[in-house]
Write a protein that holds these residues in place. Sequence first.
Motif, PDB file in Angstrom:
ATOM      1  N   GLU A  88      -8.984 -36.702 -44.424  1.00  0.00           N
ATOM      2  CA  GLU A  88      -8.955 -38.134 -44.171  1.00  0.00           C
ATOM      3  C   GLU A  88      -9.476 -38.465 -42.785  1.00  0.00           C
ATOM      4  O   GLU A  88      -9.241 -37.736 -41.833  1.00  0.00           O
ATOM      5  CB  GLU A  88      -7.546 -38.696 -44.377  1.00  0.00           C
ATOM      6  N   THR A  89     -10.189 -39.580 -42.717  1.00  0.00           N
ATOM      7  CA  THR A  89     -10.656 -40.116 -41.446  1.00  0.00           C
ATOM      8  C   THR A  89      -9.958 -41.437 -41.225  1.00  0.00           C
ATOM      9  O   THR A  89      -9.974 -42.303 -42.098  1.00  0.00           O
ATOM     10  CB  THR A  89     -12.191 -40.307 -41.454  1.00  0.00           C
ATOM     11  N   PHE A  90      -9.316 -41.578 -40.060  1.00  0.00           N
ATOM     12  CA  PHE A  90      -8.624 -42.803 -39.676  1.00  0.00           C
ATOM     13  C   PHE A  90      -9.427 -43.469 -38.575  1.00  0.00           C
ATOM     14  O   PHE A  90      -9.654 -42.881 -37.531  1.00  0.00           O
ATOM     15  CB  PHE A  90      -7.214 -42.500 -39.159  1.00  0.00           C
ATOM     16  N   ARG A  91      -9.842 -44.714 -38.815  1.00  0.00           N
ATOM     17  CA  ARG A  91     -10.589 -45.477 -37.819  1.00  0.00           C
ATOM     18  C   ARG A  91      -9.759 -46.703 -37.442  1.00  0.00           C
ATOM     19  O   ARG A  91      -9.427 -47.529 -38.302  1.00  0.00           O
ATOM     20  CB  ARG A  91     -11.941 -45.903 -38.371  1.00  0.00           C
ATOM     21  N   VAL A  92      -9.412 -46.808 -36.183  1.00  0.00           N
ATOM     22  CA  VAL A  92      -8.625 -47.937 -35.700  1.00  0.00           C
ATOM     23  C   VAL A  92      -9.561 -49.132 -35.525  1.00  0.00           C
ATOM     24  O   VAL A  92     -10.585 -49.023 -34.847  1.00  0.00           O
ATOM     25  CB  VAL A  92      -7.915 -47.596 -34.366  1.00  0.00           C
ATOM     26  N   VAL A  93      -9.222 -50.254 -36.148  1.00  0.00           N
ATOM     27  CA  VAL A  93     -10.038 -51.462 -36.006  1.00  0.00           C
ATOM     28  C   VAL A  93      -9.369 -52.502 -35.105  1.00  0.00           C
ATOM     29  O   VAL A  93     -10.034 -53.412 -34.618  1.00  0.00           O
ATOM     30  CB  VAL A  93     -10.416 -52.085 -37.379  1.00  0.00           C
ATOM     31  N   ILE A 138      -8.762 -35.585 -40.105  1.00  0.00           N
ATOM     32  CA  ILE A 138      -7.724 -34.570 -40.259  1.00  0.00           C
ATOM     33  C   ILE A 138      -7.999 -33.820 -41.553  1.00  0.00           C
ATOM     34  O   ILE A 138      -8.116 -34.425 -42.624  1.00  0.00           O
ATOM     35  CB  ILE A 138      -6.329 -35.215 -40.283  1.00  0.00           C
ATOM     36  N   GLY A 139      -8.119 -32.507 -41.446  1.00  0.00           N
ATOM     37  CA  GLY A 139      -8.392 -31.670 -42.611  1.00  0.00           C
ATOM     38  C   GLY A 139      -7.187 -31.527 -43.515  1.00  0.00           C
ATOM     39  O   GLY A 139      -6.052 -31.815 -43.128  1.00  0.00           O
TER      40      GLY A 139
END
Length: 188
Positions: A88-93, A138-139
């Motif tokens: 998963e990739t978390f992108r803070v907006v 995060i893998g």
Amino acid sequence: MTGKAMEQTARSQALVLLEQAHIQLSESEKASLDVIDFGLGDIGRYGVQLIEYVNNDRYCARQLVFLPYQTIPEHMHPPVGEDPGKVETFRVVWGSVLAYTEQGEQSGQRSARLAEEDEAYFHARHEIPLEAGEQCTIGGNQFHWFQAGERGAVVIEFSSPARDRFDRFRDPRVVRETGAAGSGKEQP
């Protein structure tokens, strides 16, 4: 405050944060906003509000909303069949988030706020501070957790398929299949 009242308060606060982040949502997306307390009954401390845009056998996209200092408990996405575990990739907006992983240098100290009685359930100590416009990936098969900053946060998650019911949490008190009011929906 009852579970229903806490859920409604969290939902209202999440919609305000989405508006502050200039996230445009349809009425059906607003109605689908799920409030999740991980069965811990303290949505202000442990939980997340989310809208699942898509989750199929190839990919998943979700909008996550964290109230101030709200925490997703430490968990991992283990392998399921041929799948090596959700990546998963978390992108803070909007706002800020502290991400903690087992990968990378493990610090003895951390910036996140945890209640003393919950310390035993948070082992990952590689701290990744994320501000608006920043992201981390995060893998699969790796313990990790998140905590929002003082204003809360709005995050977009892009990932391989989410199979939440298989997630493993360090905290044995976590209940996987209900929201704050027992919605029956799966949790992140």
